[in-house]
Motif scaffolding. Structure first.
Motif, PDB file in Angstrom:
ATOM      1  N   UNK A  84      42.760  33.130  39.679  1.00 56.00           N
ATOM      2  CA  UNK A  84      42.180  33.319  41.013  1.00 56.00           C
ATOM      3  C   UNK A  84      40.803  33.958  40.903  1.00 56.00           C
ATOM      4  N   UNK A  85      39.763  33.298  41.424  1.00 58.29           N
ATOM      5  CA  UNK A  85      38.422  33.891  41.385  1.00 58.29           C
ATOM      6  C   UNK A  85      38.394  35.252  42.078  1.00 58.29           C
ATOM      7  N   UNK A  86      37.408  36.052  41.721  1.00 55.57           N
ATOM      8  CA  UNK A  86      37.301  37.399  42.301  1.00 55.57           C
ATOM      9  C   UNK A  86      37.069  37.350  43.802  1.00 55.57           C
ATOM     10  N   UNK A  87      36.473  36.270  44.293  1.00 58.76           N
ATOM     11  CA  UNK A  87      36.252  36.112  45.733  1.00 58.76           C
ATOM     12  C   UNK A  87      37.120  34.972  46.253  1.00 58.76           C
ATOM     13  N   UNK A  88      37.764  35.188  47.392  1.00 58.41           N
ATOM     14  CA  UNK A  88      38.564  34.138  48.032  1.00 58.41           C
ATOM     15  C   UNK A  88      37.956  33.854  49.400  1.00 58.41           C
ATOM     16  N   UNK A  89      38.232  32.685  49.990  1.00 54.10           N
ATOM     17  CA  UNK A  89      37.695  32.380  51.324  1.00 54.10           C
ATOM     18  C   UNK A  89      38.030  33.485  52.321  1.00 54.10           C
ATOM     19  N   UNK A  90      37.090  33.776  53.239  1.00 50.85           N
ATOM     20  CA  UNK A  90      37.234  34.958  54.082  1.00 50.85           C
ATOM     21  C   UNK A  90      38.418  34.873  55.042  1.00 50.85           C
ATOM     22  N   UNK A  91      38.910  33.682  55.336  1.00 53.33           N
ATOM     23  CA  UNK A  91      40.060  33.573  56.237  1.00 53.33           C
ATOM     24  C   UNK A  91      41.399  33.600  55.496  1.00 53.33           C
ATOM     25  N   UNK A  92      41.337  33.795  54.164  1.00 51.09           N
ATOM     26  CA  UNK A  92      42.548  33.879  53.348  1.00 51.09           C
ATOM     27  C   UNK A  92      42.621  35.244  52.681  1.00 51.09           C
ATOM     28  N   UNK A 196      44.165  40.219  35.541  1.00 53.69           N
ATOM     29  CA  UNK A 196      45.357  39.808  36.280  1.00 53.69           C
ATOM     30  C   UNK A 196      46.415  39.105  35.458  1.00 53.69           C
ATOM     31  N   UNK A 197      46.219  38.990  34.154  1.00 49.03           N
ATOM     32  CA  UNK A 197      47.169  38.230  33.335  1.00 49.03           C
ATOM     33  C   UNK A 197      48.579  38.815  33.434  1.00 49.03           C
ATOM     34  N   UNK A 198      49.556  37.932  33.613  1.00 47.80           N
ATOM     35  CA  UNK A 198      50.946  38.355  33.736  1.00 47.80           C
ATOM     36  C   UNK A 198      51.388  38.607  35.165  1.00 47.80           C
ATOM     37  N   UNK A 229      41.963  46.977  40.534  1.00 48.66           N
ATOM     38  CA  UNK A 229      40.922  47.555  39.676  1.00 48.66           C
ATOM     39  C   UNK A 229      40.322  46.485  38.768  1.00 48.66           C
ATOM     40  N   UNK A 230      41.195  45.659  38.183  1.00 46.25           N
ATOM     41  CA  UNK A 230      40.731  44.602  37.284  1.00 46.25           C
ATOM     42  C   UNK A 230      39.857  43.596  38.030  1.00 46.25           C
ATOM     43  N   UNK A 231      40.257  43.236  39.249  1.00 44.64           N
ATOM     44  CA  UNK A 231      39.507  42.228  40.005  1.00 44.64           C
ATOM     45  C   UNK A 231      38.188  42.786  40.535  1.00 44.64           C
ATOM     46  N   UNK A 232      38.148  44.081  40.838  1.00 46.79           N
ATOM     47  CA  UNK A 232      36.878  44.694  41.246  1.00 46.79           C
ATOM     48  C   UNK A 232      35.897  44.686  40.070  1.00 46.79           C
ATOM     49  N   UNK A 233      36.424  44.908  38.883  1.00 48.84           N
ATOM     50  CA  UNK A 233      35.632  44.830  37.653  1.00 48.84           C
ATOM     51  C   UNK A 233      35.057  43.424  37.489  1.00 48.84           C
ATOM     52  N   UNK A 235      34.684  41.072  39.809  1.00 43.02           N
ATOM     53  CA  UNK A 235      33.775  40.739  40.910  1.00 43.02           C
ATOM     54  C   UNK A 235      32.385  41.311  40.665  1.00 43.02           C
ATOM     55  N   UNK A 236      32.320  42.562  40.208  1.00 38.17           N
ATOM     56  CA  UNK A 236      31.012  43.172  39.941  1.00 38.17           C
ATOM     57  C   UNK A 236      30.286  42.447  38.819  1.00 38.17           C
ATOM     58  N   UNK A 237      31.037  41.908  37.865  1.00 37.71           N
ATOM     59  CA  UNK A 237      30.424  41.155  36.769  1.00 37.71           C
ATOM     60  C   UNK A 237      30.074  39.729  37.188  1.00 37.71           C
ATOM     61  N   UNK A 238      30.496  39.350  38.397  1.00 37.41           N
ATOM     62  CA  UNK A 238      30.280  37.991  38.911  1.00 37.41           C
ATOM     63  C   UNK A 238      30.857  36.965  37.949  1.00 37.41           C
ATOM     64  N   UNK A 239      32.003  37.320  37.372  1.00 34.90           N
ATOM     65  CA  UNK A 239      32.613  36.458  36.364  1.00 34.90           C
ATOM     66  C   UNK A 239      33.610  35.484  36.959  1.00 34.90           C
ATOM     67  N   UNK A 240      33.617  34.279  36.421  1.00 36.41           N
ATOM     68  CA  UNK A 240      34.645  33.312  36.772  1.00 36.41           C
ATOM     69  C   UNK A 240      35.836  33.480  35.840  1.00 36.41           C
ATOM     70  N   UNK A 241      36.713  32.495  35.853  1.00 33.68           N
ATOM     71  CA  UNK A 241      37.905  32.577  35.006  1.00 33.68           C
ATOM     72  C   UNK A 241      37.590  32.211  33.561  1.00 33.68           C
ATOM     73  N   UNK A 242      36.508  31.479  33.332  1.00 29.61           N
ATOM     74  CA  UNK A 242      36.230  30.940  31.999  1.00 29.61           C
ATOM     75  C   UNK A 242      35.021  31.617  31.360  1.00 29.61           C
ATOM     76  N   UNK A 243      35.066  32.930  31.300  1.00 32.00           N
ATOM     77  CA  UNK A 243      34.009  33.692  30.646  1.00 32.00           C
ATOM     78  C   UNK A 243      34.649  34.717  29.715  1.00 32.00           C
ATOM     79  N   UNK A 244      33.907  35.161  28.689  1.00 27.31           N
ATOM     80  CA  UNK A 244      34.493  36.108  27.722  1.00 27.31           C
ATOM     81  C   UNK A 244      34.548  37.537  28.267  1.00 27.31           C
TER      82      UNK A 244
END
Length: 311
Positions: A84-92, A196-198, A229-233, A235-244
């Motif tokens: 799940x990306x750090x940002x989700x649609x605002x109505x979800x 978010x793994x697991x 906490x992990x997702x805020x981290x 989001x601030x890095x503007x990272x997608x799911x496929x980054x190191x």
């Protein structure tokens, strides 16, 4: 609770197993409710011959399911939180987080007991940039090859000798009752898990307040706090799911400890930091840790990764 609920899910064996677990929990809690699974093919499921990082890392396994939520075809969605990306649609909202399974990555091999036992030049399979980077740091002598496809396909390729070992999420193998395939679990020092793994996330429409209330019995507070906490981290890095990028938080009473990592693609640079604080400050801790790593050189690493993704 409504008489009929529709869950949007990927069609993979693991996704269906996870969604079936949620279905069973709801039907047990509300015997008059029937829960149906709606299988949805996502972009990430369609593209199997290209590394995911080359197809764009954000929302590859969730966008089509979110579209079904937005247009009313389904009432809720069950995701692996690491997708799940750090940002989700605002109505979800990803508002219900059940108790986390094991977060570690699993070393899976037919002939070798762990990553240290692999001979020099052994072939190991994974398509995750996060895993590749940390593996390259851990064992620079190994040959790391891309590995895509569903779980059965990946295990079959291992069993047929295409790889000496492969890396999978331990949680997925556990949920599928395939614990015996786990040869060893990486420690978080060897390989920091994905954000978010697991953990699972149940996504709903913001307007469905009654459904949100009805599903609270599935929510696990400690898992939700650590994942936030992990997702805020992330989001601030503007990272997608496929980054190191790796991140894993633990909680002890009301103290949360978050470890975060940014790695270069070749594994030669691994930036890793840890930060603790009050659980009520979980998101703030995630942001602060991300900024620390960016200042230490993480921004230059991520800029290079994103440049490679585009090229």
């Amino acid at each position: 609770m409504r008489k009929i609920l529709r869950i949007g899910t990927r069609a993979s064996m693991l996704a269906v197993t996870q969604s079936t677990w949620v279905k069973n929990q709801i039907e047990q809690q509300y015997p008059d409710t029937t829960v149906e699974l709606v299988k949805i093919l996502t972009k990430g499921d369609k593209i199997l011959d290209v590394p995911l990082a080359k197809v764009g890392g954000k929302g590859l396994f969730v966008k089509e399911i979110e579209d079904a939520l937005l247009d009313g075809r389904v009432d809720l969605a069950v995701h692996s939180m690491k997708d799940v990306p750090a940002e989700v649609p605002e109505s979800l909202q990803v508002a219900i987080i059940p108790k986390r399974e094991i977060p570690q990555d699993a070393f899976v091999s037919v002939n070798y007991k762990d990553v240290d036992a692999l001979p020099q030049g052994a072939v190991i399979g994974t398509s995750s940039l996060r895993r590749k980077s940390q593996l390259a740091c851990l064992r620079p002598d190994l040959e790391i090859r891309d590995l895509r496809g569903n779980l059965d396909t990946r295990l079959r390729k291992l069993d047929e000798g295409e790889y000496d070992a492969i890396i999978l999420a331990g949680a997925g193998l556990n949920r599928l009752g395939m614990q015996k395939r786990i040869t060893a679990l990486f420690t978080s020092e060897q390989m920091l898990p994905a954000i978010g793994q697991g953990s699972l996330g149940i996504e709903l429409r913001m307007a469905d307040t009654e459904l949100l209330d009805g599903l609270q019995f599935l929510h696990h507070r400690d898992t939700a706090v650590t994942v936030s906490a992990e997702r805020a981290f992330l989001l601030r890095l503007e990272g997608g799911c496929q980054v190191p990028i790796g991140g894993f938080a633990t909680i002890d009473n009301d103290t949360i400890t978050l470890t975060g990592l940014i790695a270069s693609l070749d594994g030669k640079t691994i930036l890793r930091e840890q930060l603790s604080g009050m659980a009520s400050d979980a998101e703030k801790i995630g942001v602060t840790l991300a900024e620390t790593l960016l200042d230490r050189g993480g921004k230059a690493i991520l800029d290079e990764v994103y440049k490679n993704e585009i090229s």
